[in-house]
Scaffold this motif. Structure first.
Motif, PDB file in Angstrom:
ATOM      1  N   TRP A 285      25.605 -25.688  11.298  1.00  0.00           N
ATOM      2  CA  TRP A 285      24.399 -25.652  10.561  1.00  0.00           C
ATOM      3  C   TRP A 285      24.104 -27.116  10.272  1.00  0.00           C
ATOM      4  CZ3 TRP A 285      21.687 -27.197   5.994  1.00  0.00           C
ATOM      5  CH2 TRP A 285      20.514 -26.285   5.643  1.00  0.00           C
TER       6      TRP A 285
ATOM      7  N   VAL B 106      32.459 -28.343  -2.519  1.00  0.00           N
ATOM      8  CA  VAL B 106      31.292 -28.104  -1.619  1.00  0.00           C
ATOM      9  C   VAL B 106      32.177 -26.870  -0.610  1.00  0.00           C
ATOM     10  CG1 VAL B 106      30.033 -28.949   0.482  1.00  0.00           C
ATOM     11  CG2 VAL B 106      30.502 -30.518  -1.283  1.00  0.00           C
TER      12      VAL B 106
ATOM     13  N   PHE C 287      26.106 -23.849   3.368  1.00  0.00           N
ATOM     14  CA  PHE C 287      26.935 -24.272   2.336  1.00  0.00           C
ATOM     15  C   PHE C 287      26.248 -24.223   1.098  1.00  0.00           C
ATOM     16  CE2 PHE C 287      24.919 -28.108   0.884  1.00  0.00           C
ATOM     17  CZ  PHE C 287      23.817 -28.289   1.864  1.00  0.00           C
TER      18      PHE C 287
ATOM     19  N   ASN D  84      11.925 -28.665  -4.372  1.00  0.00           N
ATOM     20  CA  ASN D  84      13.037 -28.958  -3.669  1.00  0.00           C
ATOM     21  C   ASN D  84      12.679 -30.052  -2.199  1.00  0.00           C
ATOM     22  OD1 ASN D  84      14.615 -26.977  -4.655  1.00  0.00           O
ATOM     23  ND2 ASN D  84      13.257 -25.182  -3.607  1.00  0.00           N
TER      24      ASN D  84
ATOM     25  N   LEU E 110      26.986 -26.066  -3.021  1.00  0.00           N
ATOM     26  CA  LEU E 110      27.914 -27.098  -3.690  1.00  0.00           C
ATOM     27  C   LEU E 110      27.736 -27.046  -5.001  1.00  0.00           C
ATOM     28  CD1 LEU E 110      25.804 -29.532  -4.506  1.00  0.00           C
ATOM     29  CD2 LEU E 110      25.936 -30.011  -2.091  1.00  0.00           C
ATOM     30  N   TYR E 111      28.692 -26.969  -6.077  1.00  0.00           N
ATOM     31  CA  TYR E 111      28.592 -26.975  -7.506  1.00  0.00           C
ATOM     32  C   TYR E 111      28.323 -28.256  -8.054  1.00  0.00           C
ATOM     33  CZ  TYR E 111      30.922 -22.517  -7.320  1.00  0.00           C
ATOM     34  OH  TYR E 111      31.373 -21.075  -7.216  1.00  0.00           O
ATOM     35  N   ASP E 112      27.326 -28.445  -8.930  1.00  0.00           N
ATOM     36  CA  ASP E 112      26.758 -29.740  -9.131  1.00  0.00           C
ATOM     37  C   ASP E 112      26.646 -29.798 -10.710  1.00  0.00           C
ATOM     38  OD1 ASP E 112      24.573 -28.024  -9.573  1.00  0.00           O
ATOM     39  OD2 ASP E 112      23.387 -29.117  -7.732  1.00  0.00           O
ATOM     40  N   LYS E 113      27.232 -29.240 -11.577  1.00  0.00           N
ATOM     41  CA  LYS E 113      27.026 -29.646 -13.008  1.00  0.00           C
ATOM     42  C   LYS E 113      28.394 -29.500 -13.579  1.00  0.00           C
ATOM     43  CE  LYS E 113      23.700 -29.042 -16.793  1.00  0.00           C
ATOM     44  NZ  LYS E 113      23.087 -30.253 -16.547  1.00  0.00           N
TER      45      LYS E 113
ATOM     46  N   PHE F 296      17.035 -21.394   4.048  1.00  0.00           N
ATOM     47  CA  PHE F 296      16.867 -21.330   2.732  1.00  0.00           C
ATOM     48  C   PHE F 296      17.259 -22.867   2.015  1.00  0.00           C
ATOM     49  CE2 PHE F 296      17.828 -17.227   3.922  1.00  0.00           C
ATOM     50  CZ  PHE F 296      16.943 -16.054   3.185  1.00  0.00           C
ATOM     51  N   ALA F 297      16.707 -23.211   0.847  1.00  0.00           N
ATOM     52  CA  ALA F 297      17.327 -24.320   0.461  1.00  0.00           C
ATOM     53  C   ALA F 297      16.874 -24.345  -1.103  1.00  0.00           C
ATOM     54  CB  ALA F 297      16.788 -25.513   0.707  1.00  0.00           C
ATOM     55  N   GLY F 298      17.686 -24.642  -2.051  1.00  0.00           N
ATOM     56  CA  GLY F 298      17.080 -24.897  -3.458  1.00  0.00           C
ATOM     57  C   GLY F 298      18.266 -24.779  -4.509  1.00  0.00           C
ATOM     58  N   ALA F 299      17.982 -24.900  -5.622  1.00  0.00           N
ATOM     59  CA  ALA F 299      18.960 -24.991  -6.965  1.00  0.00           C
ATOM     60  C   ALA F 299      19.263 -23.346  -7.441  1.00  0.00           C
ATOM     61  CB  ALA F 299      18.104 -25.738  -8.228  1.00  0.00           C
TER      62      ALA F 299
ATOM     63  N   SER G  38      16.884 -30.859  -5.655  1.00  0.00           N
ATOM     64  CA  SER G  38      15.901 -30.247  -6.473  1.00  0.00           C
ATOM     65  C   SER G  38      15.802 -30.851  -7.611  1.00  0.00           C
ATOM     66  CB  SER G  38      16.474 -28.765  -6.681  1.00  0.00           C
ATOM     67  OG  SER G  38      16.530 -27.978  -5.440  1.00  0.00           O
TER      68      SER G  38
ATOM     69  N   THR H  15      26.469 -24.396 -11.922  1.00  0.00           N
ATOM     70  CA  THR H  15      25.233 -24.344 -11.285  1.00  0.00           C
ATOM     71  C   THR H  15      25.599 -24.879  -9.946  1.00  0.00           C
ATOM     72  OG1 THR H  15      24.820 -26.722 -11.619  1.00  0.00           O
ATOM     73  CG2 THR H  15      23.785 -25.332 -13.141  1.00  0.00           C
TER      74      THR H  15
ATOM     75  N   VAL I 233      27.706 -35.615  -4.747  1.00  0.00           N
ATOM     76  CA  VAL I 233      26.994 -34.631  -5.388  1.00  0.00           C
ATOM     77  C   VAL I 233      26.311 -35.233  -6.798  1.00  0.00           C
ATOM     78  CG1 VAL I 233      27.374 -32.402  -6.526  1.00  0.00           C
ATOM     79  CG2 VAL I 233      28.156 -32.791  -4.220  1.00  0.00           C
TER      80      VAL I 233
ATOM     81  N   GLY J 103      22.238 -24.562   0.840  1.00  0.00           N
ATOM     82  CA  GLY J 103      21.395 -24.899   1.945  1.00  0.00           C
ATOM     83  C   GLY J 103      21.827 -23.969   3.003  1.00  0.00           C
ATOM     84  N   PHE J 104      21.308 -22.948   3.323  1.00  0.00           N
ATOM     85  CA  PHE J 104      21.873 -21.912   4.133  1.00  0.00           C
ATOM     86  C   PHE J 104      20.897 -21.087   5.194  1.00  0.00           C
ATOM     87  CE2 PHE J 104      21.180 -17.799   2.277  1.00  0.00           C
ATOM     88  CZ  PHE J 104      20.843 -18.226   1.119  1.00  0.00           C
TER      89      PHE J 104
ATOM     90  N   TRP K 273      23.885 -25.935  -5.586  1.00  0.00           N
ATOM     91  CA  TRP K 273      22.811 -25.936  -4.739  1.00  0.00           C
ATOM     92  C   TRP K 273      22.833 -25.403  -3.346  1.00  0.00           C
ATOM     93  CZ3 TRP K 273      20.531 -28.432  -0.333  1.00  0.00           C
ATOM     94  CH2 TRP K 273      19.412 -28.675  -0.593  1.00  0.00           C
TER      95      TRP K 273
ATOM     96  N   ILE L 296      15.052 -19.529  -5.213  1.00  0.00           N
ATOM     97  CA  ILE L 296      15.080 -20.691  -4.200  1.00  0.00           C
ATOM     98  C   ILE L 296      14.139 -20.654  -3.069  1.00  0.00           C
ATOM     99  CG2 ILE L 296      17.672 -20.795  -4.469  1.00  0.00           C
ATOM    100  CD1 ILE L 296      18.043 -19.539  -1.763  1.00  0.00           C
TER     101      ILE L 296
END
Lengths: 181, 181, 181
Positions: free
Chosen positions: B109, C73, C97, A126, C99-102, C127-130, A113, C107, A75, C111-112, C109, C140
């Protein structure tokens, strides 16, 4: 204007509209950006921008696994810069994940992204796709966007611009958008 | 040609362009391919093409977890073949991940790419979507492509063509592309 | 009708077709839905709809990690409801899913998919995005769809509608589709 003389201009208009609506291989927008990934290795928690969060049975979350890192999931929250200097002002962050997915050589899969936060750009782009990273350049998909990049699609050509061992790499990303709204 | 006689052909051209630019439910390209997933189970490291890399608290990365594998994340690099024979020459690799995401039944997924490397196809097709794998067929999205599949979008219908216990499965993928550039 | 009088109506038709085929910022379809995430914390296995499946070296799969959960995740199978009541009849499931990314703030991200199973909707939206989740609203991408949402694309505006500690949150999702087939 006579009907006769109108027709050529209508054909022109038609081709124009058709062209914008159908499929042009000339980008409607292009950007070149860099992002910088510093992987956590147990000792660099201050500087690290990325961390291993998944690994195969033969690996762990502090060191990249054997078998060309097959199965490692990382990540990241990496600074995006306009040039190749890690110290340059960041115009946004590259956020998401990559995973290594081949035993025999290095290859990866990316889902992330670009989240912009600068005077020039707001919004996000994205990305998803395969990254056979031993190739000099690789193409991934731009699968959507928001804000200034509302509904965009395109292709991004990525290139490993530099790397230092297994801790740092820098990617050059040439974004070519073919759908602009 | 008089202006009068031009008009019908322009209407035809117009409909043609409109049709290609708007939304046709007739695929512009179709492919049927198979891919083969052999999951690492602690003892098959030579043959395995996939490995568990994430698991819930009640699982581990060597054996698929209870609760219908809920939470297991698998990274894969699977051969793609033109027919259903694992021994056939691979025309590319299916690379990416799947995760099991329901406690009560098997569902997954998927986020992955077909990376082609054959005389017939170069480039990649990127996929994402839900795979309720107890259904005979399931539809996922083609979210982009590169090379021969530049900017493509579509739908892929997947079918479990065979499986052996929890180590091997084979998916038949019927790719229907509705945007071709 | 004379050729002369046909031309204005053709221009109109042309603009119409061009308009639908190019890029309108008016949604062709909108939906507002809620989904509910209950994270497994070691003691709520009956109710939990989500589980930590990946974590950084400083974390584990039972409790969200320090550093603003950077690297965690989570796989989820969350009920989708038409209103903000967790007890309302589910019209489908949100599966995938985040995931935490900061390290510095929260924040994520995403994907679902929304997998619909109601009298009103069949099919899925991907869907996907930040997700910079400290912002009141975040956008997103809708990257594809199947069934009733065949080939769709759009933008989804998500809002944290409620949360309870680190175990429950509810998201309001305003889906705006700009490509309908």
């Amino acid at each position: 204007m006579s009907p006769k003389s109108l027709i050529p201009s209508m054909v022109f208009l038609l081709v124009l509209l058709g062209g914008s609506a159908t499929r042009s291989r000339r980008p409607c927008k292009e950007l070149v950006l860099y992002f910088h990934d510093i992987l956590f290795n147990g000792g660099n928690s201050k500087n690290a921008t990325a961390a291993i969060v998944g690994a195969p049975a033969w690996g762990n979350n502090t060191i990249l696994a054997g078998n060309n890192h097959f199965g490692d999931v990382v990540v990241f929250d990496d600074p995006i810069t306009l040039d190749n200097n890690l110290q340059s002002a960041a115009v946004g962050r590259a956020q998401g994940f990559y995973l290594y997915d081949k035993k025999e050589i290095f290859t990866a899969w990316l889902g992330f992204s670009f989240v912009f936060n600068s005077s020039e750009h707001r919004g996000s782009i994205n990305f998803a796709g395969a990254d056979p990273l031993m190739n000099k350049t690789r193409d991934i998909s731009v699968i959507g966007g928001t804000g200034d990049f509302f509904m965009t699609r395109g292709v991004a050509t990525i290139m490993t611009d530099a790397f230092e061992g297994e801790v740092y790499f820098r990617l050059r990303v040439h974004i070519k958008l073919y759908e602009c709204w």
